[in-house]
Design a protein around this motif. Sequence first.
Motif, short mmCIF file in Angstrom:
data_model
loop_
_atom_site.label_atom_id
_atom_site.label_comp_id
_atom_site.label_asym_id
_atom_site.label_seq_id
_atom_site.Cartn_x
_atom_site.Cartn_y
_atom_site.Cartn_z
N ASN A 63 10.55 -10.70 -1.71
CA ASN A 63 10.53 -9.68 -0.41
C ASN A 63 11.39 -9.86 0.54
OD1 ASN A 63 8.22 -8.18 -0.99
ND2 ASN A 63 6.87 -10.04 -1.03
N ASN A 70 7.04 -3.07 0.53
CA ASN A 70 6.15 -3.87 -0.37
C ASN A 70 6.14 -3.33 -1.73
OD1 ASN A 70 3.82 -5.36 -1.25
ND2 ASN A 70 2.84 -5.46 0.41
N SER A 110 4.58 -4.47 -4.41
CA SER A 110 3.71 -5.07 -4.99
C SER A 110 2.29 -4.22 -5.47
CB SER A 110 2.85 -6.58 -4.57
OG SER A 110 1.92 -5.95 -3.41
N VAL A 111 2.16 -3.17 -4.75
CA VAL A 111 1.01 -2.08 -5.04
C VAL A 111 1.59 -1.09 -5.81
CG1 VAL A 111 -0.64 -0.43 -4.36
CG2 VAL A 111 -0.43 -2.89 -3.29
N LEU A 171 -6.76 1.58 -2.54
CA LEU A 171 -5.59 0.76 -2.83
C LEU A 171 -4.68 1.32 -3.73
CD1 LEU A 171 -4.19 -1.42 -1.36
CD2 LEU A 171 -5.06 -2.98 -2.86
C1 NAG Z 1 1.66 -6.24 -0.10
O1 NAG Z 1 0.57 -5.64 -0.03
C2 NAG Z 1 -0.56 -6.35 -0.79
C3 NAG Z 1 -1.68 -5.52 -1.03
O2 NAG Z 1 -1.95 -4.90 0.05
C4 NAG Z 1 -0.76 -7.67 -0.14
O3 NAG Z 1 -1.70 -8.39 -0.61
C5 NAG Z 1 0.54 -8.51 0.11
O4 NAG Z 1 0.45 -9.64 1.05
C6 NAG Z 1 1.72 -7.48 0.68
N1 NAG Z 1 2.92 -8.35 0.55
C7 NAG Z 1 3.94 -8.41 1.72
C8 NAG Z 1 4.84 -9.40 1.33
O5 NAG Z 1 3.55 -7.97 2.81
#
Ligand code: NAG
Length: 741
Positions: A336, A342, A344-345, A430
Amino acid sequence: MYKSSHIFRFIIGTILGFVITTQLRYLLLHQSCFISLNQVSDSQTTNSDEHAVQDIINISDISDEKRLIFIGVMTAQKYLDTRALAIHNTWGKTVPGKLIFFSSSSSKVNTSIPLVPLPNVDDSYPPQKKSFLMLKFMHDNFIDDFEWFMRADDDVYIRTSQLETFLRSVNSSKPQFIGQAGLGNKEEFGQLSLQADENFCMGGPGMIMSRDTLRLLIPHIRYCLKNLFSTHEDVEVGRCIRKFVGIPCTWSYEMQSIFYHSFSGEEMFTARLKTKEIHRAITLHPIKQPAFLYRMHSYFHSLNTQSLRYNSLLLYREILEMENILSEAKLFSNSNQLFHFNTSVLGMKPALNKFYPVNRDETLVWDFLSKSIYSLSSSNPKRRLESYQQVAVNDVVMEVMEIINKYSKQRGRVIDFKEILYGYVRENPLFGVDYILDMLLTYRKYRGKKMTVPVRRHAYLQKTFSQLEFKEENSQNNNFPYSDKTYVNIIVPLYGRSDNLKRFLTNVENICLKTQDKIRIAVILFDSDQEDAIESKMVFEELVRKYPTYDMHIIEAPGPFSRAMALEVGSKAFSLDALLFFVDVDIVLSSGVLERIRLNTIKGKRVYFPVVFSEYDPEYYDNDAELPLLSEERGYWRQFGYGIVSIYHSDLKQVGGFDTSIQGWGKEDVDLYSKVVRSNLTVLRAADPGIVHVFHPISCSPELEDLQYEMCWGSKLSSLASQKTLAKIILRNPQKYISIR
Ligand SMILES: *[C@@H]1O[C@H](CO)[C@@H](O)[C@H](O)[C@H]1NC(C)=O
Ligand SMILES: *[C@@H]1O[C@H](CO)[C@@H](O)[C@H](O)[C@H]1NC(C)=O
Ligand SMILES: *[C@@H]1O[C@H](CO)[C@@H](O)[C@H](O)[C@H]1NC(C)=O
Ligand SMILES: *[C@@H]1O[C@H](CO)[C@@H](O)[C@H](O)[C@H]1NC(C)=O
Ligand SMILES: *[C@@H]1O[C@H](CO)[C@@H](O)[C@H](O)[C@H]1NC(C)=O
């Protein structure tokens, strides 16, 4: 004998036909006496607008690769401010080439649309002369500049980028005449003097000529204008092209959907736009009302946005994949750090198991779809699909069918949607919406061994939500009058219930008075000589003594209790530019509320109707500390309550104030809400976590009016307990509640 009479009739018929058409021609030419040789002159413009026209035809700012098509739109003086302007503001802006409007010689505009008034042309109908002279103008000024020339009406929508793609796939170095081929409708059939194998390009959805076609046509337009056979301008252009260029309008079945003309008239484009016909079309006709043209434009914009979003989603997926590869290769450790978003989703591949619940409560629940929808989350588990759900399912099906049929032409087959046999749907904030659909389709193979068979297909689909987007409003440009110095004038009707008043005032003291927030309070008290009212007054005066700098007072109201009357009386206590906040003593406020009221209520513009969180009867739920404050078991968002509202006094007055003929509680809030909705003010409706309605037992007096009595019982029963709580109670005591017959 028989044979000869047959021949005889044949001859008579032919002669009669001949006589009639010549007569008709004669009538036509003399009735509309716009055909005279000297009028089809070569002189361009003779009046003082010459400079304007010179400016309009100057194409030095269009680069060579953008000179694909010249579009001439035929319009009339009376449509310059409406249809022509709408085209100019919408698809006219993105033509891969040049667009000019053509109208009668006396036409004038006060907007900046590119208009050429054609000399010696009037706005009479049919516009044959306008059409031919427009083509001549195109030829005389632009024949060497563009590959294609289009004649369009002022009630057509053109998807310019689709048009560009289409035209770039056709050889423009040959004579071409492209459009939807017409033969005339049933009534006209035989009257257009067309042979059975002759057609014309329908004018409405637009006709396109290649440079050669226009070049070969123009020397003959005098002849064609002198030899009209019908009152249909498009038929005559078609006839002229066939005679002198030697080509018909494109004979292709597909053109009907590309150059789309709706035979159901305008209605087609006033309803839902997500249809096969509209998605397939490049031009759409007729759209006579500018408002619907703008709507169409915004719809295609939204499709474009959707496809850009989809592309960005694919990029997210790619980034995530790369991140994983790179981190495996230990090129960088914290993925990151490199990107400011972000992944990840959004980067996840489509899958039905993106999320693993840890316990039962986290499980994402599916709804079952068939003729009805069956869901766990609703208090009415089996019901008809709501219209928004129906629209969503239709949209999804259409998108799937577009994907399935994407290569149908290459494969010589087409698959049509029949119906959904059943399906499952679930949504989650989500990841988006998931569908599992069992669809009945028809498979039709038209190349090779032809066949038509019904087939079933299971589709697993996922609609991902895009990223959250927000817009920052510029406080200066937007005259956004937020200031924490604005007084919030709290108006509270009161009828008995001095204990509740005590709690309310303590709450207000804690969140407003102690923090020295700018508020004023007016309590409207009914039945002021009752014992309970005297108690209320004492409580109130104590607070007034404690905070002498605050403007807080009690107003005694006469007569039987009426919340509408109380609020009307309360608002009169404040000036016209005051910000009013109507609230009840059962409400508990928390910090942040006043800020949201000041932010969301805009004088002359917007009224704030917060959605209140309403607590259930604490007798029923397990009131342990574990339960989060705004949880499903503890209460519900009162979507249908409109009683708590903040509005500027002047706006309240402008919409007509409260209906003081309403007695008791209820109905006056709905009345005000409808008045605001009907006015030119906007409503802001949002769940406000800082306004909680504390549970109190409701008793519904049978003396209430029928509707009020019913509404009272509605709110009494719905505030008893959550469905989950009720289910638990029943499951704990099945003998008591479930009778097995
Ligand atoms: C990215 O989004 C996910 C789901 O909302 C969350 O769990 C995660 O902490 C986030 N990562 C960052 C680096 O913000
Ligand atoms: C066309 O416009 C350009 C600038 O936009 C100008 O330099 C040129 O002289 C114009 N040509 C004519 C024929 O007016
Ligand atoms: C000019 O503008 C006015 C007001 O915007 C409009 O009412 C009028 O019809 C326009 N006139 C012409 C000739 O376009
Ligand atoms: C287009 O048509 C012209 C004239 O018939 C022909 O000479 C040319 O080869 C064609 N171009 C293509 C790409 O087919
Ligand atoms: C809203 O309507 C009122 C009269 O009904 C008018 O005075 C006011 O200017 C209008 N406001 C806006 C923003 O159009």
